[in-house]
Design a protein around this motif. Sequence first.
Motif, short mmCIF file in Angstrom:
data_model
loop_
_atom_site.label_atom_id
_atom_site.label_comp_id
_atom_site.label_asym_id
_atom_site.label_seq_id
_atom_site.Cartn_x
_atom_site.Cartn_y
_atom_site.Cartn_z
N VAL A 60 38.92 -7.39 7.38
CA VAL A 60 39.25 -6.49 8.05
C VAL A 60 39.61 -6.79 9.60
N THR A 61 41.05 -6.68 9.81
CA THR A 61 40.79 -6.94 12.07
C THR A 61 41.18 -5.96 11.89
N VAL A 62 40.78 -5.78 13.38
CA VAL A 62 41.24 -4.40 14.14
C VAL A 62 41.70 -5.67 15.58
N VAL A 63 43.81 -5.01 15.88
CA VAL A 63 44.07 -5.55 16.77
C VAL A 63 44.63 -4.52 18.01
N ASP A 64 44.00 -4.79 18.97
CA ASP A 64 44.73 -3.68 20.60
C ASP A 64 46.44 -3.87 20.67
N ASP A 65 47.23 -3.00 21.38
CA ASP A 65 48.26 -3.59 22.43
C ASP A 65 47.97 -4.39 22.74
N LYS A 66 47.78 -5.30 23.46
CA LYS A 66 47.84 -6.84 23.99
C LYS A 66 47.60 -7.66 22.81
N GLY A 67 47.30 -7.67 21.81
CA GLY A 67 47.09 -8.13 20.72
C GLY A 67 45.85 -9.40 20.19
N GLU A 68 44.93 -8.47 21.60
CA GLU A 68 43.43 -9.35 20.84
C GLU A 68 43.10 -8.39 19.74
N ASN A 69 41.97 -9.63 19.17
CA ASN A 69 41.68 -8.90 17.95
C ASN A 69 40.49 -9.17 17.77
N VAL A 70 39.56 -8.29 16.28
CA VAL A 70 38.05 -8.24 16.05
C VAL A 70 38.66 -8.97 14.53
N SER A 71 37.63 -9.34 13.91
CA SER A 71 37.09 -9.30 12.64
C SER A 71 36.35 -8.76 12.04
N VAL A 72 36.26 -8.29 11.16
CA VAL A 72 34.93 -8.12 10.40
C VAL A 72 35.64 -8.33 9.13
N PRO A 73 34.19 -9.56 8.40
CA PRO A 73 34.57 -9.64 7.09
C PRO A 73 33.81 -8.99 5.97
N LEU A 74 34.48 -8.96 5.09
CA LEU A 74 33.64 -7.92 3.97
C LEU A 74 32.95 -8.41 2.83
N ASP A 75 32.01 -8.88 3.45
CA ASP A 75 31.11 -10.25 2.13
C ASP A 75 29.64 -9.38 2.48
N SER A 76 29.83 -8.37 1.99
CA SER A 76 28.20 -8.04 1.71
C SER A 76 27.98 -8.23 0.56
N SER A 77 26.37 -8.61 -0.20
CA SER A 77 25.97 -9.00 -1.38
C SER A 77 25.11 -7.45 -2.14
N GLN A 78 25.25 -6.39 -0.88
CA GLN A 78 24.85 -5.10 -1.36
C GLN A 78 25.77 -3.98 -2.73
N PRO A 79 24.79 -4.21 -3.32
CA PRO A 79 26.01 -3.08 -4.66
C PRO A 79 26.17 -1.67 -3.79
N GLY A 80 27.12 -1.38 -3.70
CA GLY A 80 27.46 0.37 -3.63
C GLY A 80 29.34 -0.06 -3.78
N ALA A 81 29.98 0.99 -3.82
CA ALA A 81 31.17 1.71 -3.76
C ALA A 81 31.84 1.95 -2.42
N VAL A 82 31.41 1.62 -1.04
CA VAL A 82 32.38 1.48 -0.21
C VAL A 82 31.00 1.22 0.99
N ALA A 83 32.24 0.65 1.66
CA ALA A 83 32.04 -0.34 2.65
C ALA A 83 32.16 0.35 4.20
N VAL A 84 31.87 0.25 4.51
CA VAL A 84 32.05 1.64 6.28
C VAL A 84 31.77 -0.16 7.17
N ILE A 85 32.83 0.29 7.45
CA ILE A 85 33.22 -1.54 8.19
C ILE A 85 32.93 -0.94 9.69
N ALA A 86 33.31 -0.50 10.21
CA ALA A 86 33.74 0.08 11.67
C ALA A 86 33.06 1.11 12.05
#
Length: 395
Positions: A126-152
């Motif tokens: 998941v990548t979050v980009v603002d109106d200036k084009g700057e971005n924050v990246s959050v990899p979805l790489d958890s090894s914990q079992p589950g149905a939902v990833a609450v990313i940010a």
Amino acid sequence: MATLKPKVTLKTKGQEAYVSVKQLMVTLQWTASVDLDLMAFYKTKDGRVGGIFSDNYAGGDMGSLNTFPFIQLSADAGVGATGGQNEEVIRITKLDDMAEVYICTINFTDASQGQESRFSKYDAQVTVVDDKGENVSVPLDSSQPGAVAVIAKIDNTGFMGAKLINENRIMSMAEFQANIPGANQLNLASKIVLKKKGESVTLKPKSGGKVGEILVNLNWNQRPQLKQSGGLLSKIFSGGGQAIDLDLGCLFELKNGIKSAIQPLGKTFGAYNQSPYIFHCGDDRTGAWAEGENLRINGDYMQEFKRILVYSYIYEGVANWSQADGMVTIKQAGSPDIIVHLDDHRDGMPMCAIALFENVNNAFKVTKIVQYFRGHQDVDQAYKWGLQWVAGKKD
């Protein structure tokens, strides 16, 4: 606390970064053969809660950028666990009313079957980009079992403005719906909605190469009865207050050449464990039954079928499909429900051809039709069934 810079990666739980409140774009990308869904759930400063998620879910809302909640989802990618360059985008144009916004991803493929997998099995980010084009990246790489990833989480309660917090939490569906504001609005029961005419989906074989039972359910809204004191114009425009009686039926053609119809009219209810391997479960005269009307198709005899045309007709009451608000749900064990709305209404036409089942390599290809006709014979002619029709009535 980090100031937002190009290509900041929030790898550790609890890391934060300030984000612009003007424009925000959240992108989920993956290539693996899995159906992931990007969603946003929120709580406003005055306590309202809600969610933006695909309208392929029952009650789903894709949102809007021009009106509240000023959050919009672009599309639903990867339906059917399709691999490739999958991408879903959420855009946020205004956070003034928001106290909290949670960016989440659900693994629908496994969650719809009651399984909890590991997001690290897939290649999502998941990548979050603002109106200036700057971005924050959050990899979805958890090894914990589950149905939902609450990313940010976007926290907009501080005096300095909104900040992005790496939540990095994996949850079960029950935990997710109990702890994330608005998440209890999400219903996993239905996912595949055939929206446009000609859209199709395949019901694939299960264990042993068999399709299993397929349930075709018709449900509709019962019209409220009008009081007898209503005037003449009221009765004319309302059809006299008579409840609409919808019937579910089908035309079938077997590979051995046998062709006929299954429907309450004429009491041709069929059979499940012998030819034609289709059974009508009973007639609902009013739409008051919670379960509506059902056809059971025995998919264990898949090799016997050539095609099935599911239809509905208004036996009693004014042919007013817009008031009936009919919906067909196709259920196969271990698979998401398939929804076909009786939309694109043609009031005055009492019959609707809804969906066509075709045997393609011993699997059912289901295609949305939703075409309205004057009666059975017109449907027959349109789809070249070649049956002889006579007038009939129900007792």
